[in-house]
Design a protein around this motif. Structure first.
Motif, PDB file in Angstrom:
ATOM      1  N   THR A  11       0.871  -1.174   0.000  1.00 20.54           N
ATOM      2  CA  THR A  11       0.000   0.000   0.000  1.00 20.54           C
ATOM      3  C   THR A  11       0.907   1.223   0.000  1.00 20.54           C
ATOM      4  O   THR A  11       1.652   1.443   0.955  1.00 20.54           O
ATOM      5  N   ALA A  12       0.871   1.990  -1.069  1.00 15.96           N
ATOM      6  CA  ALA A  12       1.805   3.097  -1.239  1.00 15.96           C
ATOM      7  C   ALA A  12       1.083   4.439  -1.228  1.00 15.96           C
ATOM      8  O   ALA A  12      -0.055   4.556  -1.701  1.00 15.96           O
ATOM      9  N   GLU A  13       1.772   5.417  -0.682  1.00 18.00           N
ATOM     10  CA  GLU A  13       1.314   6.807  -0.726  1.00 18.00           C
ATOM     11  C   GLU A  13       2.403   7.616  -1.419  1.00 18.00           C
ATOM     12  O   GLU A  13       3.574   7.550  -1.033  1.00 18.00           O
ATOM     13  N   VAL A  14       2.016   8.355  -2.462  1.00 14.00           N
ATOM     14  CA  VAL A  14       2.986   9.150  -3.217  1.00 14.00           C
ATOM     15  C   VAL A  14       2.699  10.622  -2.993  1.00 14.00           C
ATOM     16  O   VAL A  14       1.557  11.076  -3.157  1.00 14.00           O
ATOM     17  N   VAL A  15       3.725  11.366  -2.609  1.00 21.98           N
ATOM     18  CA  VAL A  15       3.586  12.802  -2.361  1.00 21.98           C
ATOM     19  C   VAL A  15       4.640  13.558  -3.157  1.00 21.98           C
ATOM     20  O   VAL A  15       5.643  12.985  -3.579  1.00 21.98           O
ATOM     21  N   ASP A  16       4.378  14.858  -3.365  1.00 20.13           N
ATOM     22  CA  ASP A  16       5.366  15.686  -4.040  1.00 20.13           C
ATOM     23  C   ASP A  16       6.350  16.261  -3.022  1.00 20.13           C
ATOM     24  O   ASP A  16       6.316  15.894  -1.843  1.00 20.13           O
ATOM     25  N   ALA A  17       7.209  17.162  -3.482  1.00 21.81           N
ATOM     26  CA  ALA A  17       8.238  17.705  -2.601  1.00 21.81           C
ATOM     27  C   ALA A  17       7.657  18.497  -1.441  1.00 21.81           C
ATOM     28  O   ALA A  17       8.305  18.668  -0.404  1.00 21.81           O
ATOM     29  N   ASN A  30      -3.858   7.238  -7.396  1.00 23.29           N
ATOM     30  CA  ASN A  30      -5.148   7.885  -7.654  1.00 23.29           C
ATOM     31  C   ASN A  30      -5.100   9.351  -7.238  1.00 23.29           C
ATOM     32  O   ASN A  30      -4.024   9.894  -6.928  1.00 23.29           O
ATOM     33  N   ALA A  31      -6.252  10.002  -7.215  1.00 24.70           N
ATOM     34  CA  ALA A  31      -6.314  11.435  -6.898  1.00 24.70           C
ATOM     35  C   ALA A  31      -5.800  11.745  -5.499  1.00 24.70           C
ATOM     36  O   ALA A  31      -5.366  12.864  -5.218  1.00 24.70           O
ATOM     37  N   LYS A  32      -5.834  10.749  -4.612  1.00 30.64           N
ATOM     38  CA  LYS A  32      -5.339  10.943  -3.241  1.00 30.64           C
ATOM     39  C   LYS A  32      -3.871  10.554  -3.100  1.00 30.64           C
ATOM     40  O   LYS A  32      -3.328  10.546  -2.008  1.00 30.64           O
ATOM     41  N   GLY A  33      -3.243  10.214  -4.220  1.00 32.13           N
ATOM     42  CA  GLY A  33      -1.834   9.864  -4.191  1.00 32.13           C
ATOM     43  C   GLY A  33      -1.562   8.456  -3.683  1.00 32.13           C
ATOM     44  O   GLY A  33      -0.415   8.131  -3.365  1.00 32.13           O
ATOM     45  N   SER A  34      -2.565   7.619  -3.640  1.00 29.52           N
ATOM     46  CA  SER A  34      -2.375   6.282  -3.093  1.00 29.52           C
ATOM     47  C   SER A  34      -2.616   5.211  -4.142  1.00 29.52           C
ATOM     48  O   SER A  34      -3.311   5.436  -5.137  1.00 29.52           O
ATOM     49  N   LEU A  35      -2.032   4.059  -3.921  1.00 29.14           N
ATOM     50  CA  LEU A  35      -2.282   2.893  -4.761  1.00 29.14           C
ATOM     51  C   LEU A  35      -1.966   1.641  -3.957  1.00 29.14           C
ATOM     52  O   LEU A  35      -1.172   1.669  -3.024  1.00 29.14           O
ATOM     53  N   THR A  36      -2.617   0.551  -4.330  1.00 32.76           N
ATOM     54  CA  THR A  36      -2.420  -0.724  -3.656  1.00 32.76           C
ATOM     55  C   THR A  36      -2.078  -1.788  -4.678  1.00 32.76           C
ATOM     56  O   THR A  36      -2.783  -1.949  -5.675  1.00 32.76           O
ATOM     57  N   LEU A  37      -0.983  -2.498  -4.428  1.00 33.79           N
ATOM     58  CA  LEU A  37      -0.598  -3.623  -5.258  1.00 33.79           C
ATOM     59  C   LEU A  37      -0.878  -4.884  -4.449  1.00 33.79           C
ATOM     60  O   LEU A  37      -0.134  -5.221  -3.522  1.00 33.79           O
ATOM     61  N   ASP A  38      -1.970  -5.540  -4.764  1.00 34.33           N
ATOM     62  CA  ASP A  38      -2.378  -6.731  -4.022  1.00 34.33           C
ATOM     63  C   ASP A  38      -1.582  -7.955  -4.464  1.00 34.33           C
ATOM     64  O   ASP A  38      -1.076  -8.021  -5.580  1.00 34.33           O
ATOM     65  N   GLN A  39      -1.507  -8.910  -3.564  1.00 26.53           N
ATOM     66  CA  GLN A  39      -0.943 -10.224  -3.872  1.00 26.53           C
ATOM     67  C   GLN A  39       0.525 -10.185  -4.286  1.00 26.53           C
ATOM     68  O   GLN A  39       1.007 -11.102  -4.968  1.00 26.53           O
ATOM     69  N   VAL A  40       1.254  -9.127  -3.899  1.00 27.47           N
ATOM     70  CA  VAL A  40       2.691  -9.116  -4.157  1.00 27.47           C
ATOM     71  C   VAL A  40       3.356 -10.016  -3.120  1.00 27.47           C
ATOM     72  O   VAL A  40       3.205  -9.785  -1.921  1.00 27.47           O
ATOM     73  N   PRO A  41       4.066 -11.045  -3.529  1.00 26.70           N
ATOM     74  CA  PRO A  41       4.680 -11.958  -2.564  1.00 26.70           C
ATOM     75  C   PRO A  41       5.688 -11.239  -1.670  1.00 26.70           C
ATOM     76  O   PRO A  41       6.314 -10.254  -2.082  1.00 26.70           O
ATOM     77  N   ALA A  42       5.818 -11.737  -0.448  1.00 25.57           N
ATOM     78  CA  ALA A  42       6.824 -11.192   0.466  1.00 25.57           C
ATOM     79  C   ALA A  42       8.200 -11.362  -0.165  1.00 25.57           C
ATOM     80  O   ALA A  42       8.494 -12.365  -0.822  1.00 25.57           O
ATOM     81  N   GLY A  43       9.046 -10.348   0.003  1.00 31.04           N
ATOM     82  CA  GLY A  43      10.385 -10.428  -0.560  1.00 31.04           C
ATOM     83  C   GLY A  43      11.019  -9.069  -0.722  1.00 31.04           C
ATOM     84  O   GLY A  43      10.483  -8.047  -0.273  1.00 31.04           O
TER      85      GLY A  43
END
Length: 223
Positions: free
Chosen positions: A26-32, A147-160
């Motif tokens: 689960t990632a949150e992307v922000v600008d400077a 998305n518009a809130k700067g977030s995205l989720t990558l489901d089912q990514v194996p641990a590693g």
């Protein structure tokens, strides 16, 4: 009955192991300035291959805009370009990873376009100069767009262990940037990423409409 019970137990155990190994990011992307940043692409490069899936996607045209504004796909994806507007468009790109042109049309062209090389593809319309879209083509197995809130989720990514790459249309020289290395545990990871971007010239009211695609194209051509 005992044999059936043991079989069911093995199935449940196997399913539990599958769920337990399914992690995710689960990632949150922000600008400077720390503000949420939409339309940022995150890719993960790791030793675990991604699940097999259909390499197909759509880049629509609605209200004289490409939808989505940024589309991320895996190399080898066939993209359809439906036109949901009541007027015709002529989609094209001069970008090195994919040069093509779809002559003036309405509806959906019968043949999709194959994006077989990684890189950034800038889309334009010969009829409407204000229309700009981006296709980010990657060899990495795991990717997504914020998305518009700067977030995205990558489901089912194996641990590693994974190496992160970040990209945004307003990043310096429109080039992918390193996002560092991360370790995703079995229960998933929440991570914040910061990406410096320049002001969106495409949205500047003082800029001539015809310059927007040209600026984007020149950035892509020199990546």
């Amino acid at each position: 009955m005992r044999h059936v019970f043991i079989s069911l137990l093995l199935v449940v155990t196997a399913l539990h192991g599958t769920v337990a190994n399914a992690a995710g990011l689960t990632a949150e992307v922000v600008d400077a300035q720390g503000k949420p940043l939409a339309d940022a692409v995150i890719t993960l490069h790791g030793a675990t291959p991604p699940p097999a899936g259909s390499l197909k996607a759509d880049m629509d045209q609605r209200d004289q805009q490409f939808a989505p504004y940024v589309l991320a796909v895996h190399t080898g994806t066939q993209i359809s370009f439906p036109n949901s507007d009541h007027i015709r468009h002529q989609v094209y790109s001069f970008s090195t990873p994919k040069r093509f042109e779809l002559r003036l049309y309405g509806g959906t062209p019968s043949d999709p376009v194959l994006f077989d090389k990684p890189g950034v593809v800038v889309l334009g319309c010969n009829v409407h100069d204000n229309m700009i879209g981006y296709v980010y083509v990657t060899d990495d197995g795991w990717f997504g767009v914020s998305n518009a809130k700067g977030s995205l989720t990558l489901d089912q990514v194996p641990a590693g262990h994974y190496t992160v790459t970040l990209w945004h249309p307003q990043a310096a020289d429109m080039l992918p940037l390193p996002g560092g290395d991360i370790d995703i545990p079995a229960d998933g990871l929440k991570q914040r990423f910061s990406l410096a971007v320049t002001p969106n010239a495409e949205a500047a009211p003082a800029a001539p409409p015809s310059s927007a695609f040209g600026d984007a194209f020149h950035k892509a051509a020199h990546e």
